[in-house]
Scaffold this active site. Structure first.
Site, PDB file in Angstrom:
ATOM      1  N   ASP A 105      44.383  -2.683  62.140  1.00 42.38           N
ATOM      2  CA  ASP A 105      43.650  -3.938  61.891  1.00 42.38           C
ATOM      3  C   ASP A 105      42.155  -3.740  61.592  1.00 42.38           C
ATOM      4  O   ASP A 105      41.438  -4.695  61.340  1.00 42.38           O
ATOM      5  CB  ASP A 105      43.822  -4.890  63.105  1.00 42.38           C
ATOM      6  CG  ASP A 105      43.397  -4.234  64.435  1.00 42.38           C
ATOM      7  OD1 ASP A 105      43.984  -4.589  65.484  1.00 42.38           O
ATOM      8  OD2 ASP A 105      42.484  -3.379  64.426  1.00 42.38           O
ATOM      9  N   HIS A 120      47.828   5.636  62.609  1.00 39.39           N
ATOM     10  CA  HIS A 120      48.967   5.032  61.908  1.00 39.39           C
ATOM     11  C   HIS A 120      48.534   4.387  60.605  1.00 39.39           C
ATOM     12  O   HIS A 120      49.146   3.424  60.137  1.00 39.39           O
ATOM     13  CB  HIS A 120      49.669   4.011  62.820  1.00 39.39           C
ATOM     14  CG  HIS A 120      50.404   4.657  63.954  1.00 39.39           C
ATOM     15  ND1 HIS A 120      50.762   3.983  65.098  1.00 39.39           N
ATOM     16  CD2 HIS A 120      50.815   5.931  64.129  1.00 39.39           C
ATOM     17  CE1 HIS A 120      51.381   4.817  65.920  1.00 39.39           C
ATOM     18  NE2 HIS A 120      51.418   6.005  65.363  1.00 39.39           N
ATOM     19  N   CYS A 149      51.963  -4.277  41.498  1.00 44.24           N
ATOM     20  CA  CYS A 149      50.889  -3.576  40.773  1.00 44.24           C
ATOM     21  C   CYS A 149      50.871  -4.066  39.331  1.00 44.24           C
ATOM     22  O   CYS A 149      51.851  -4.673  38.856  1.00 44.24           O
ATOM     23  CB  CYS A 149      51.213  -2.088  40.840  1.00 44.24           C
ATOM     24  SG  CYS A 149      50.155  -1.047  39.848  1.00 44.24           S
ATOM     25  N   ASN A 214      45.215  -1.190  81.115  1.00 43.08           N
ATOM     26  CA  ASN A 214      46.411  -1.867  80.626  1.00 43.08           C
ATOM     27  C   ASN A 214      46.743  -3.021  81.573  1.00 43.08           C
ATOM     28  O   ASN A 214      46.394  -2.983  82.745  1.00 43.08           O
ATOM     29  CB  ASN A 214      47.598  -0.878  80.550  1.00 43.08           C
ATOM     30  CG  ASN A 214      48.684  -1.379  79.617  1.00 43.08           C
ATOM     31  OD1 ASN A 214      49.126  -2.515  79.738  1.00 43.08           O
ATOM     32  ND2 ASN A 214      49.083  -0.548  78.661  1.00 43.08           N
TER      33      ASN A 214
HETATM   34  N1  APR Z   1      44.649  -5.769  77.645  1.00 35.59           N
HETATM   35  C1  APR Z   1      45.145  -4.538  77.922  1.00 35.59           C
HETATM   36  N2  APR Z   1      46.412  -4.159  77.631  1.00 35.59           N
HETATM   37  C2  APR Z   1      47.197  -5.074  77.035  1.00 35.59           C
HETATM   38  C3  APR Z   1      46.754  -6.383  76.713  1.00 35.59           C
HETATM   39  C4  APR Z   1      45.417  -6.712  77.046  1.00 35.59           C
HETATM   40  N3  APR Z   1      44.895  -7.930  76.794  1.00 35.59           N
HETATM   41  N4  APR Z   1      47.788  -7.052  76.131  1.00 35.59           N
HETATM   42  C5  APR Z   1      48.820  -6.198  76.093  1.00 35.59           C
HETATM   43  N5  APR Z   1      48.479  -5.017  76.636  1.00 35.59           N
HETATM   44  C6  APR Z   1      49.277  -3.787  76.735  1.00 35.59           C
HETATM   45  C7  APR Z   1      50.739  -3.996  77.027  1.00 35.59           C
HETATM   46  O1  APR Z   1      50.954  -4.019  78.437  1.00 35.59           O
HETATM   47  C8  APR Z   1      51.361  -2.749  76.378  1.00 35.59           C
HETATM   48  O2  APR Z   1      51.395  -1.666  77.294  1.00 35.59           O
HETATM   49  O3  APR Z   1      49.210  -3.160  75.464  1.00 35.59           O
HETATM   50  C9  APR Z   1      50.382  -2.406  75.253  1.00 35.59           C
HETATM   51  C10 APR Z   1      50.916  -2.737  73.876  1.00 35.59           C
HETATM   52  O4  APR Z   1      52.002  -1.883  73.660  1.00 35.59           O
HETATM   53  P1  APR Z   1      52.735  -1.915  72.233  1.00 35.59           P
HETATM   54  O5  APR Z   1      52.952  -3.316  71.813  1.00 35.59           O
HETATM   55  O6  APR Z   1      53.911  -0.976  72.346  1.00 35.59           O
HETATM   56  O7  APR Z   1      51.650  -1.324  71.232  1.00 35.59           O
HETATM   57  P2  APR Z   1      51.339   0.197  70.943  1.00 35.59           P
HETATM   58  O8  APR Z   1      51.408   1.002  72.179  1.00 35.59           O
HETATM   59  O9  APR Z   1      50.067   0.215  70.171  1.00 35.59           O
HETATM   60  O10 APR Z   1      52.532   0.619  69.948  1.00 35.59           O
HETATM   61  C11 APR Z   1      52.453   1.891  69.380  1.00 35.59           C
HETATM   62  O11 APR Z   1      54.372   1.352  68.018  1.00 35.59           O
HETATM   63  O12 APR Z   1      55.478  -0.173  66.739  1.00 35.59           O
HETATM   64  C12 APR Z   1      54.674   0.954  66.688  1.00 35.59           C
HETATM   65  O13 APR Z   1      53.250   1.579  64.960  1.00 35.59           O
HETATM   66  C13 APR Z   1      53.383   0.650  65.991  1.00 35.59           C
HETATM   67  O14 APR Z   1      51.192   1.502  66.485  1.00 35.59           O
HETATM   68  C14 APR Z   1      52.328   0.893  67.048  1.00 35.59           C
HETATM   69  C15 APR Z   1      53.042   1.837  68.000  1.00 35.59           C
END
Ligand code: APR
Length: 250
Positions: A105, A120, A149, A214
């Site tokens: 993002d 990523h 394109c 987290n």
């Molecule tokens: N503050 C802190 N932690 C948070 C908050 C917040 N406000 N909101 C959610 N979380 C935590 C959740 O508890 C979870 O552990 O953020 C984490 C989000 O986990 P995912 O949704 O699995 O995201 P991510 O770990 O970035 O995923 C990794 O998976 O789908 C692929 O490519 C995609 O980059 C992504 C990768």
């Protein structure tokens, strides 16, 4: 939020010589961008293998672009939140060498962070699958999906889909940093997707200390995490950075 954990986290970071951060979707949730896993996660609504795998994209770009355009509408209007701003501040203070982000993002850059490794890829640019021409998202009309394109080929965002390799530079740079870092701040990631999730383990093996932020525990928490700050990144990271600032001034 436990003040004591924030204080201990700040002491570790203030004393760090080479501090890096690994961030995930959770750090952008307070900017209005849904995470992938957990309660309102995107993967509760869509099957990632259907909409985030490179083979699905090639097979049915129209369907994948339906999800992508929904996500772009949210991401393109999103603003950095206090968590992104706190990490940019930490870099300005000379206490954060780089951010390795799994997010696409660009909110770390918009918050002012200079050294951001996009593990990523990024949604800010797209590539034509037919002729390879590059586009900026600003030049793409998202009302027509899938966007095409000038050669007629279909455009794909420069994000890493499941089934695609991590950009070689990002992989190399991230693991080189993980081997040199003495502190890793892990914020807003479920630590379930590899090889990104390997980064804290690699650093730990070299003696680094791990500060985790987290809402809830992850596989890291009971294994490599030294200080676990439970709560919202948008509240915890600013508190940690404020405490680091106080410590390095004394
Ligand atoms: N503050 C802190 N932690 C948070 C908050 C917040 N406000 N909101 C959610 N979380 C935590 C959740 O508890 C979870 O552990 O953020 C984490 C989000 O986990 P995912 O949704 O699995 O995201 P991510 O770990 O970035 O995923 C990794 O998976 O789908 C692929 O490519 C995609 O980059 C992504 C990768």
């Amino acid at each position: 939020m436990e003040d004591n954990a924030v204080k201990r986290a700040a002491e570790i970071i203030a004393g760090g010589k080479l501090v890096i951060a690994l961030t995930g979707a959770g750090i952008s949730v307070e900017s209005g961008i849904p995470a992938f896993r957990g309660a309102q996660g995107l993967w509760e609504k869509y099957d990632p293998m259907e909409v985030a795998h490179i083979e699905s994209f090639r097979r049915n770009p129209q369907k994948v672009w339906q999800m992508l355009s929904e996500l772009y509408q949210i991401v393109l209007n999103a603003k950095p939140n206090p968590a992104h701003v706190a990490l940019a501040r930490l870099e300005q203070m000379g206490k954060l060498t780089a951010i390795i982000t799994q997010n696409v993002d660009a909110l770390h850059q918009k918050a002012g962070s200079k050294r951001v490794i996009e593990f990523h890829g990024s949604g800010e640019s797209l590539t034509c699958l037919k002729c390879g021409k590059d586009y900026s998202i600003d030049d793409v009309d998202l009302k027509q999906i899938p966007p095409t394109c000038s050669c007629g080929g279909i455009l794909k965002p420069d994000i890493v889909f499941f089934g695609e390799p991590i950009p070689p530079y990002a992989l190399e740079e991230s693991f080189a940093l993980a081997q040199k870092a003495d502190v890793v701040i892990v914020a807003g990631t479920s630590a379930q997707v590899y090889p990104a999730a390997q980064i804290p383990y690699t650093a730990k093996q070299r003696g680094a200390r791990i500060v985790e932020v987290n809402l809830e525990p992850t596989p890291l928490t009971g294994s490599v995490t030294d200080v676990f700050c439970q709560g919202k990144a948008g509240q915890i990271l600013p508190a940690i950075v404020e405490e680091v600032e106080r410590l390095i001034q004394t």
